[in-house]
Scaffold this active site. Structure first.
Site, PDB file in Angstrom:
ATOM      1  N   GLU A  90      23.965  81.844  47.028  1.00  0.00           N
ATOM      2  CA  GLU A  90      24.984  81.724  47.938  1.00  0.00           C
ATOM      3  C   GLU A  90      25.773  83.019  47.868  1.00  0.00           C
ATOM      4  O   GLU A  90      26.102  83.808  47.039  1.00  0.00           O
ATOM      5  CB  GLU A  90      25.928  80.785  47.637  1.00  0.00           C
ATOM      6  CG  GLU A  90      25.475  79.282  47.820  1.00  0.00           C
ATOM      7  CD  GLU A  90      26.542  78.447  47.412  1.00  0.00           C
ATOM      8  OE1 GLU A  90      27.536  78.355  47.376  1.00  0.00           O
ATOM      9  OE2 GLU A  90      25.766  77.155  47.068  1.00  0.00           O
ATOM     10  N   CYS A 103      31.231  88.306  48.383  1.00  0.00           N
ATOM     11  CA  CYS A 103      31.271  87.724  47.046  1.00  0.00           C
ATOM     12  C   CYS A 103      29.828  87.228  46.970  1.00  0.00           C
ATOM     13  O   CYS A 103      29.161  86.514  47.688  1.00  0.00           O
ATOM     14  CB  CYS A 103      32.010  86.358  46.984  1.00  0.00           C
ATOM     15  SG  CYS A 103      31.718  85.608  45.500  1.00  0.00           S
ATOM     16  N   CYS A 110      22.470  78.964  36.745  1.00  0.00           N
ATOM     17  CA  CYS A 110      23.361  79.348  35.386  1.00  0.00           C
ATOM     18  C   CYS A 110      22.962  78.645  34.350  1.00  0.00           C
ATOM     19  O   CYS A 110      23.107  77.506  34.486  1.00  0.00           O
ATOM     20  CB  CYS A 110      24.981  79.597  35.779  1.00  0.00           C
ATOM     21  SG  CYS A 110      25.842  80.243  35.011  1.00  0.00           S
ATOM     22  N   CYS A 114      29.584  75.577  32.293  1.00  0.00           N
ATOM     23  CA  CYS A 114      30.997  75.317  32.670  1.00  0.00           C
ATOM     24  C   CYS A 114      31.126  73.770  33.217  1.00  0.00           C
ATOM     25  O   CYS A 114      30.546  73.536  34.222  1.00  0.00           O
ATOM     26  CB  CYS A 114      31.587  76.184  33.359  1.00  0.00           C
ATOM     27  SG  CYS A 114      31.583  77.883  32.568  1.00  0.00           S
ATOM     28  N   CYS A 117      31.989  73.608  37.173  1.00  0.00           N
ATOM     29  CA  CYS A 117      31.162  74.550  38.069  1.00  0.00           C
ATOM     30  C   CYS A 117      29.768  73.708  38.648  1.00  0.00           C
ATOM     31  O   CYS A 117      29.030  73.430  37.908  1.00  0.00           O
ATOM     32  CB  CYS A 117      30.933  75.680  37.591  1.00  0.00           C
ATOM     33  SG  CYS A 117      30.110  76.945  38.521  1.00  0.00           S
ATOM     34  N   CYS A 331      31.756  77.683  44.525  1.00  0.00           N
ATOM     35  CA  CYS A 331      30.549  78.377  44.235  1.00  0.00           C
ATOM     36  C   CYS A 331      29.492  77.347  43.959  1.00  0.00           C
ATOM     37  O   CYS A 331      29.698  76.528  43.073  1.00  0.00           O
ATOM     38  CB  CYS A 331      30.465  79.648  43.404  1.00  0.00           C
ATOM     39  SG  CYS A 331      31.365  79.378  41.923  1.00  0.00           S
TER      40      CYS A 331
HETATM   41  N1  SAH Z   1      30.028  83.553  35.699  1.00  0.00           N
HETATM   42  C1  SAH Z   1      31.281  84.479  36.271  1.00  0.00           C
HETATM   43  C2  SAH Z   1      30.967  84.494  37.632  1.00  0.00           C
HETATM   44  C3  SAH Z   1      30.944  83.371  38.619  1.00  0.00           C
HETATM   45  S1  SAH Z   1      32.011  82.081  38.567  1.00  0.00           S
HETATM   46  C4  SAH Z   1      32.171  83.703  35.586  1.00  0.00           C
HETATM   47  O1  SAH Z   1      32.353  82.977  34.950  1.00  0.00           O
HETATM   48  O2  SAH Z   1      33.374  84.335  35.828  1.00  0.00           O
HETATM   49  C5  SAH Z   1      33.570  82.926  39.659  1.00  0.00           C
HETATM   50  C6  SAH Z   1      34.599  81.790  39.483  1.00  0.00           C
HETATM   51  O3  SAH Z   1      34.819  80.740  40.091  1.00  0.00           O
HETATM   52  C7  SAH Z   1      34.758  81.735  38.001  1.00  0.00           C
HETATM   53  O4  SAH Z   1      36.057  81.983  37.567  1.00  0.00           O
HETATM   54  C8  SAH Z   1      34.716  80.415  37.751  1.00  0.00           C
HETATM   55  O5  SAH Z   1      35.200  79.817  36.654  1.00  0.00           O
HETATM   56  C9  SAH Z   1      35.075  79.800  39.014  1.00  0.00           C
HETATM   57  N2  SAH Z   1      35.012  78.544  39.185  1.00  0.00           N
HETATM   58  C10 SAH Z   1      33.834  77.768  38.982  1.00  0.00           C
HETATM   59  N3  SAH Z   1      33.772  76.299  39.482  1.00  0.00           N
HETATM   60  C11 SAH Z   1      34.943  76.422  40.211  1.00  0.00           C
HETATM   61  C12 SAH Z   1      35.572  75.264  40.955  1.00  0.00           C
HETATM   62  N4  SAH Z   1      34.974  74.051  41.129  1.00  0.00           N
HETATM   63  N5  SAH Z   1      36.707  75.484  41.493  1.00  0.00           N
HETATM   64  C13 SAH Z   1      37.402  76.774  41.333  1.00  0.00           C
HETATM   65  N6  SAH Z   1      36.895  77.861  40.884  1.00  0.00           N
HETATM   66  C14 SAH Z   1      35.746  77.577  40.088  1.00  0.00           C
END
Ligand code: SAH
Length: 339
Positions: A90, A103, A110, A114, A117, A331
């Site tokens: 995406e 972006c 991944c 997390c 996510c 994302c």
């Molecule tokens: N792996 C990298 C970049 C991708 S995620 C990282 O962790 O920074 C980009 C951002 O979106 C990160 O800060 C991540 O924690 C956040 N993110 C992931 N899921 C999310 C959600 N459901 N709502 C808001 N932000 C989210």
């Protein structure tokens, strides 16, 4: 097949020579690719013979657009791209007053896991090539027919888990002979891979670094972000201080506010202690709902209270503006629906 968009300029010259062609053809091909053309036939000033050789031996690394969602509110465009092997990634176009920002993703899936996510559902499928990372920017720019002024590497995947391909992409998009995007116009976001942060400080000091923090203590961060079990907050903060020393730059910490999890007065207090001697800025992110995850966003007023608490304690804090809230904003959402 040679993945031609992933080659550095020097490697492209070698490749062109290996085809029995003059070196200057490399500059022409490089320029065309960065203009976003989608086939060798569109490279008007190349001789027919060379185009034929390229078609036989080079993969132009073109992503196919599977779907585009457009926000009626603010013009945010969310793209689902299909890779040649059927994987999906995406990208998002955001229209800011200072210009277009794209972006982009660095991996299909991944493996960081997390808890909040959508990108890690199904794990890591594979790393993207430098050319596939680049083509997201080119495809979006071509679609809107406008220049892209900023790139944020905050899509699907962990950039420092695919460091070398990220690096190839950064060098190419920055190259004056191609897209010519300034390093200062790029932001890379990591979940906190410590060796990556140090290497990045040394190799790309002009790129802005964002670190996803999301919790002010190890026990909470361990439960939300498994990477913390490998690189604890102490190690991460040491790396961030070192980063700031090497680059003379301020780090952005991203902190998603999740209701009842990391949003209390005590969390704000802990966070301000953790960051008190780090040159930084906190960006509070409203949580984006993810199907199948039991987390909710905090109310705007609560987010403001959290922000004010941090500011009172001397930490520069902002709340991220929400764009594209009427489309699948978070994302990994489009991709996971597809899967
Ligand atoms: N792996 C990298 C970049 C991708 S995620 C990282 O962790 O920074 C980009 C951002 O979106 C990160 O800060 C991540 O924690 C956040 N993110 C992931 N899921 C999310 C959600 N459901 N709502 C808001 N932000 C989210």
């Amino acid at each position: 097949m040679v993945k031609i968009k992933s080659l550095s300029f020097g490697e492209l010259e070698e490749f062109v020579l290996s085809l029995g062609e003059k070196k200057f053809r490399a500059a022409q091909i490089f320029e065309w690719m960065h203009k976003g053309v989608r086939s060798f036939d569109e490279m008007k000033n190349l001789p027919k013979g060379l185009k034929e050789k390229l078609k036989e031996q080079a993969d132009p690394e073109i992503l196919e657009t599977e779907a585009v969602q457009v926000s009626a509110k603010d013009g945010t465009r969310k793209y689902l791209f299909r890779l040649p092997d059927g994987e999906y990634v995406e990208s998002v176009l955001m229209k800011y007053s200072y210009g277009n920002t794209v972006c982009i993703s660095t991996q299909a899936g991944c493996r960081m896991g997390c808890a909040f996510c959508a990108s890690c559902e199904g794990g890591l499928k594979r790393n993207l090539t430098s050319g596939e990372i680049l083509d997201q920017v080119l495809a979006v720019s071509r679609d809107i027919g406008e220049k892209v002024g900023n790139v944020v590497v905050m899509g699907v995947g962990e950039p420092f888990d695919n460091y070398d391909r990220l690096s190839g992409f950064l060098n190419n998009i920055n190259d004056k002979r191609g897209f010519n995007l300034g390093m200062r116009n790029i932001t890379v976001s990591t979940c906190g891979i410590v060796p990556g942060i140090i290497r990045f400080a040394e190799e790309y000091p002009q790129v802005t670094l964002a670190v996803s923090l999301h919790a002010p203590n190890d026990s909470l961060r361990n439960s939300l972000m498994p990477v913390n079990r490998k690189y604890s907050l102490t190690a991460l903060m040491d790396a961030c201080r070192k980063y700031a020393r090497i680059t003379n730059k301020r780090i952005t910490f991203e902190y998603i506010l999740i209701e009842g999890i990391n949003d209390s007065h005590r969390h704000a207090e802990e966070l301000s202690v953790l960051l008190k001697d780090v040159n930084c800025h906190i960006n509070l992110i409203p949580f984006n709902g993810v199907i199948g995850k039991n987390f909710s966003a905090v109310k705007r007023a609560e987010a403001e209270k959290f922000r004010d608490e941090l500011r009172k304690r001397g930490i520069e804090t902002t709340i991220r503006r929400e764009l594209g809230s009427d489309i699948d904003g978070a994302c990994g959402q489009l991709r996971s629906k597809k899967r």
